[in-house]
Motif scaffolding. Structure first.
Motif, mmCIF file in Angstrom:
data_model
loop_
_atom_site.group_PDB
_atom_site.id
_atom_site.type_symbol
_atom_site.label_atom_id
_atom_site.label_comp_id
_atom_site.label_asym_id
_atom_site.label_seq_id
_atom_site.Cartn_x
_atom_site.Cartn_y
_atom_site.Cartn_z
ATOM 1 N N LEU A 98 0.658 -1.249 0.013
ATOM 2 C CA LEU A 98 -0.107 0.099 -0.097
ATOM 3 C C LEU A 98 0.874 1.391 -0.040
ATOM 4 C CD1 LEU A 98 -2.727 1.069 -0.061
ATOM 5 C CD2 LEU A 98 -2.785 0.994 2.718
ATOM 6 N N ALA A 99 1.944 1.204 0.732
ATOM 7 C CA ALA A 99 2.735 2.557 0.799
ATOM 8 C C ALA A 99 3.569 2.730 -0.265
ATOM 9 C CB ALA A 99 3.892 2.111 1.950
ATOM 10 N N SER A 100 3.968 1.356 -1.281
ATOM 11 C CA SER A 100 4.514 1.698 -2.457
ATOM 12 C C SER A 100 3.846 1.891 -3.689
ATOM 13 C CB SER A 100 5.442 0.595 -2.744
ATOM 14 O OG SER A 100 4.762 -0.691 -3.047
ATOM 15 N N ARG A 101 2.200 1.507 -3.608
ATOM 16 C CA ARG A 101 1.230 1.420 -4.747
ATOM 17 C C ARG A 101 0.374 2.488 -4.752
ATOM 18 N NH1 ARG A 101 2.840 -2.909 -7.906
ATOM 19 N NH2 ARG A 101 3.738 -4.777 -7.221
ATOM 20 N N HIS A 102 0.153 2.903 -3.483
ATOM 21 C CA HIS A 102 -0.987 3.947 -3.386
ATOM 22 C C HIS A 102 -2.481 3.384 -3.689
ATOM 23 C CE1 HIS A 102 2.409 6.172 -1.877
ATOM 24 N NE2 HIS A 102 2.794 6.021 -2.780
ATOM 25 N N ASP A 103 -2.721 2.273 -3.627
ATOM 26 C CA ASP A 103 -3.975 1.721 -4.301
ATOM 27 C C ASP A 103 -4.367 0.475 -3.542
ATOM 28 O OD1 ASP A 103 -6.204 0.801 -5.573
ATOM 29 O OD2 ASP A 103 -5.185 0.587 -7.706
ATOM 30 N N TRP A 106 -3.768 -5.324 -2.183
ATOM 31 C CA TRP A 106 -4.242 -6.473 -2.108
ATOM 32 C C TRP A 106 -4.069 -7.732 -2.859
ATOM 33 C CZ3 TRP A 106 -5.190 -8.670 2.398
ATOM 34 C CH2 TRP A 106 -5.977 -9.972 2.403
ATOM 35 N N ALA A 107 -4.140 -7.399 -4.271
ATOM 36 C CA ALA A 107 -3.674 -8.374 -4.991
ATOM 37 C C ALA A 107 -2.146 -8.648 -5.039
ATOM 38 C CB ALA A 107 -3.945 -7.599 -6.719
#
Length: 161
Positions: free
Chosen positions: A115-120, A125-126
């Motif tokens: 989450l911290a790296s992708r911001h999505d 989750w995937a």
């Protein structure tokens, strides 16, 4: 070797098999060491052949354990830093919530790092699901190799007694 000695070797192998699931316990190494001690104490051709086969199985298992899931993780763009975060929170979780905390902490650590790296959230989750599948594959490969080594030892022990 006495029956008591065989039981001790079997217990050491069982602890090694359990160690595959427990952090900080070298599962495959314990299985290998127990079979090595047995082969040394038996000092027969059968004992050394069993040890050689077990060594080959465990070595192949460890090699595949690291290469196969790692390749899948790279393909899914999951970094080593993400897995490190999952492992760190998994170890903390293991002590906070015995046993189940390992899994909960790992999943949480991977999710938060992604989450911290992708911001999505969806992509994070995937990636988390993919990482959990990779770790499960890794554990399954190691467990399979260790179970095969233990079975080879059991057959060898039966042949000698």
């Amino acid at each position: 070797m006495s029956t008591g000695g065989l039981i001790l070797i079997a217990i050491a192998i069982a602890v090694g098999l359990a160690g595959i699931f427990v952090p900080m316990l070298p599962g495959s190494l314990l299985v290998w060491a127990a079979i090595a001690v047995w082969a040394y104490l038996e000092s027969t051709t059968t004992g050394w052949v069993v040890f050689g086969v077990a060594t080959a199985l465990l070595g192949a298992g460890i090699l595949v354990k690291y290469l196969w899931p790692a390749r899948r993780m790279r393909a899914a763009d999951i970094s080593g830093r993400t897995l490190l975060a999952g492992g760190a929170l998994g170890i903390v979780g293991f002590f906070v919530i015995p046993v189940a905390g390992l899994i909960i902490g790992f999943v949480l650590g991977v999710f938060l790092a992604e989450l911290a790296s992708r911001h999505d959230r969806r992509r994070a989750w995937a990636s988390t699901v993919h990482a959990v599948k990779g770790v499960a594959l890794s554990v399954g490969v190691e467990l399979g190799a260790a179970l095969l080594a233990a079975a080879v030892w059991a057959v060898g022990a039966l042949l000698l007694h």
